[in-house]
Scaffold this motif. Structure first.
Motif, PDB file in Angstrom:
ATOM      1  N   LEU A 274       1.018  -1.305  -0.119  1.00 58.68           N
ATOM      2  CA  LEU A 274       0.099   0.213   0.304  1.00 58.68           C
ATOM      3  C   LEU A 274       0.640   0.910  -0.019  1.00 58.68           C
ATOM      4  N   LEU A 275       2.200   1.619   0.779  1.00 55.17           N
ATOM      5  CA  LEU A 275       2.121   2.548   1.101  1.00 55.17           C
ATOM      6  C   LEU A 275       3.722   2.613  -0.228  1.00 55.17           C
ATOM      7  N   SER A 276       4.489   3.577  -0.341  1.00 51.71           N
ATOM      8  CA  SER A 276       5.218   4.044  -0.759  1.00 51.71           C
ATOM      9  C   SER A 276       6.204   3.224   0.095  1.00 51.71           C
ATOM     10  N   SER A 277       7.387   3.884   1.145  1.00 59.88           N
ATOM     11  CA  SER A 277       8.049   2.945   2.231  1.00 59.88           C
ATOM     12  C   SER A 277       7.576   1.223   2.222  1.00 59.88           C
ATOM     13  N   ASP A 278       6.628   0.595   1.518  1.00 60.89           N
ATOM     14  CA  ASP A 278       6.394  -1.069   2.078  1.00 60.89           C
ATOM     15  C   ASP A 278       6.939  -1.245   0.742  1.00 60.89           C
ATOM     16  N   GLN A 279       6.429  -0.926  -0.767  1.00 57.71           N
ATOM     17  CA  GLN A 279       7.499  -1.810  -1.848  1.00 57.71           C
ATOM     18  C   GLN A 279       8.520  -1.187  -1.978  1.00 57.71           C
ATOM     19  N   VAL A 280       9.057  -0.117  -1.741  1.00 55.67           N
ATOM     20  CA  VAL A 280      10.481  -0.053  -1.596  1.00 55.67           C
ATOM     21  C   VAL A 280      11.562  -1.087  -1.212  1.00 55.67           C
ATOM     22  N   LEU A 281      10.578  -1.811  -0.344  1.00 52.44           N
ATOM     23  CA  LEU A 281      11.830  -3.185   0.044  1.00 52.44           C
ATOM     24  C   LEU A 281      11.924  -4.214  -0.602  1.00 52.44           C
ATOM     25  N   LEU A 282      11.192  -4.085  -1.792  1.00 52.72           N
ATOM     26  CA  LEU A 282      11.166  -5.123  -2.664  1.00 52.72           C
ATOM     27  C   LEU A 282      12.211  -4.529  -3.996  1.00 52.72           C
ATOM     28  N   THR A 283      12.236  -2.864  -4.201  1.00 51.84           N
ATOM     29  CA  THR A 283      12.061  -2.483  -5.551  1.00 51.84           C
ATOM     30  C   THR A 283      13.585  -1.814  -5.636  1.00 51.84           C
ATOM     31  N   GLU A 284      13.908  -1.132  -4.269  1.00 53.71           N
ATOM     32  CA  GLU A 284      15.011  -0.167  -4.132  1.00 53.71           C
ATOM     33  C   GLU A 284      16.571  -0.863  -3.816  1.00 53.71           C
ATOM     34  N   ASN A 285      16.247  -2.003  -3.190  1.00 54.02           N
ATOM     35  CA  ASN A 285      17.935  -2.485  -2.111  1.00 54.02           C
ATOM     36  C   ASN A 285      17.686  -4.519  -2.264  1.00 54.02           C
ATOM     37  N   ALA A 286      18.817  -4.536  -3.443  1.00 56.57           N
ATOM     38  CA  ALA A 286      18.811  -5.978  -3.133  1.00 56.57           C
ATOM     39  C   ALA A 286      19.005  -6.904  -2.500  1.00 56.57           C
ATOM     40  N   GLN A 287      19.359  -6.782  -1.156  1.00 58.83           N
ATOM     41  CA  GLN A 287      19.445  -7.189   0.101  1.00 58.83           C
ATOM     42  C   GLN A 287      17.995  -7.467   1.002  1.00 58.83           C
ATOM     43  N   SER A 288      17.394  -6.105   0.957  1.00 55.89           N
ATOM     44  CA  SER A 288      16.167  -6.652   1.407  1.00 55.89           C
ATOM     45  C   SER A 288      14.556  -6.791   0.206  1.00 55.89           C
ATOM     46  N   MET A 289      15.409  -7.139  -0.962  1.00 52.42           N
ATOM     47  CA  MET A 289      14.369  -7.663  -1.584  1.00 52.42           C
ATOM     48  C   MET A 289      14.543  -9.284  -1.253  1.00 52.42           C
ATOM     49  N   GLY A 290      16.274  -9.563  -0.712  1.00 48.03           N
ATOM     50  CA  GLY A 290      16.455 -11.070  -0.816  1.00 48.03           C
ATOM     51  C   GLY A 290      15.042 -11.576   0.402  1.00 48.03           C
ATOM     52  N   LEU A 291      15.574 -10.354   1.333  1.00 50.08           N
ATOM     53  CA  LEU A 291      14.828 -10.607   2.905  1.00 50.08           C
ATOM     54  C   LEU A 291      12.679 -10.750   2.853  1.00 50.08           C
TER      55      LEU A 291
END
Length: 335
Positions: A274-291
């Motif tokens: 819902l929030l941009s601050s949620d979705q950026v966990l997937l789209t802006e950093n490889a490590q956070s995407m993996g988590l």
């Protein structure tokens, strides 16, 4: 939730509160926090907190997320010292009116009820800061999430910081790097960031917190944020129009809005954060995407890390020993 579900929660409360991990003592720069802190001075303290929280959530299912948010918004400003609970005085302005807290944080009356019950049981003993930490844990458990032993022994601040509240709490529209920087300033790392963001598996957000993702720059239909799945964005526009409905509420996790689970991360993989601050966990950093992918695949791994990160967050700059005070009323410093 209906009242019948609420009564079941209260009946099952003792079965739910079996910790899945033991943490022992947690050291801070000023002293020790440990789960047994009130075992002699107020043996029923945790039971009293659990009972009041269970009753509050039974009456209002949103309250679980609200009490969890109170603890988070408190710890990110001056540390976990219950400064968020203070009303304004001639000496300082309350944090309740800051941009992140205004029309957002709630649950103060529940904390008042807990404090009143504890003052009757064991006067001037249990801090408001510890009440916030326990309420956050209990809310998580009642919603179906993990349990943990809460290190205790915090004391309460004698002031608040409106400026700190305005600047230190991550905002829905912050970039990934800005959010991570705010976490690192408090000794939290990227693993803590992703795990604690999973608390958005319960709770709500206002239309004004994500409207910019739904419309392009001239306000016309058509998402300005292509990291949001388009049919999901179209659904949101019905109750979050261009020019009104700022306070309309939306589930942060539409899949299971009152259940604490890993569906938040599954939603992110479907670009339905819902929030941009949620979705950026997937789209802006490889490590956070993996988590995100790891927690989406394993509810158990998410629960284990969430409990660890909550204990770590609860240890941000606590007041211990003779620093601060034990407030008699969580809204006021002692006279």
């Amino acid at each position: 939730m209906g009242r019948s579900i609420g009564f079941l929660i209260i009946i099952m409360i003792n079965a739910c509160f079996a910790p899945i991990s033991l943490q022992g003592k947690t050291i801070s720069s000023n002293g020790y926090l440990y789960p047994q802190f009130y075992d002699r001075s107020c043996p029923r303290a945790q039971q009293i907190v659990q009972t009041v929280v269970a009753k509050a959530v039974a009456m209002d299912a949103r309250m679980a997320a609200s009490l969890l948010r109170l603890h988070f918004h408190d710890c990110f400003v001056k540390g976990c010292d219950a400064s968020i609970l203070l009303d304004s005085t001639s000496s300082f302005t309350s944090e309740k009116g800051s941009n992140p807290n205004r029309n957002s944080v709630r649950g103060f009356e529940v904390i008042d009820e807990i404090k009143s019950a504890l003052e009757k049981e064991c006067p001037h003993t249990v801090s408001c800061a510890d009440i916030l930490a326990l309420s956050a844990r209990d809310s998580t458990v009642i919603a179906g999430g993990p349990n943990w032993e809460v290190p205790l022994g915090r004391r309460d601040s004698r002031g608040a910081s409106l400026s700190g509240s305005n600047h230190n709490i991550p905002a829905p529209n912050n970039t990934f790097q800005t959010i991570l920087t705010k976490f690192k300033l408090h000794g939290l790392d990227i693993v803590d960031l992703v795990a604690l963001s999973g608390s958005h598996t319960i709770g709500n957000a206002r239309c004004t917190s994500f409207r910019q993702r739904l419309y392009n720059r001239n306000g016309q239909l058509g998402s300005a944020d292509y990291t949001m799945e388009q049919s999901f964005a179209a659904q949101l526009r019905f109750q979050c129009p261009r020019s009104w409905g700022d306070q309309n509420l939306f589930f942060l996790d539409s899949s299971s809005p009152f259940k604490f689970d890993n569906s938040y991360f599954i939603n992110l993989l479907a670009f339905k954060g819902l929030l941009s601050s949620d979705q950026v966990l997937l789209t802006e950093n490889a490590q956070s995407m993996g988590l995100v992918k790891m927690y989406a695949e394993s509810n158990d791994l998410f629960f284990q890390q969430f409990a660890k990160s909550m204990i770590k967050m609860g240890n941000i700059s606590p007041l211990t020993n003779f620093r601060g005070e034990i407030r008699r009323n969580c809204r006021l410093i002692n006279s």
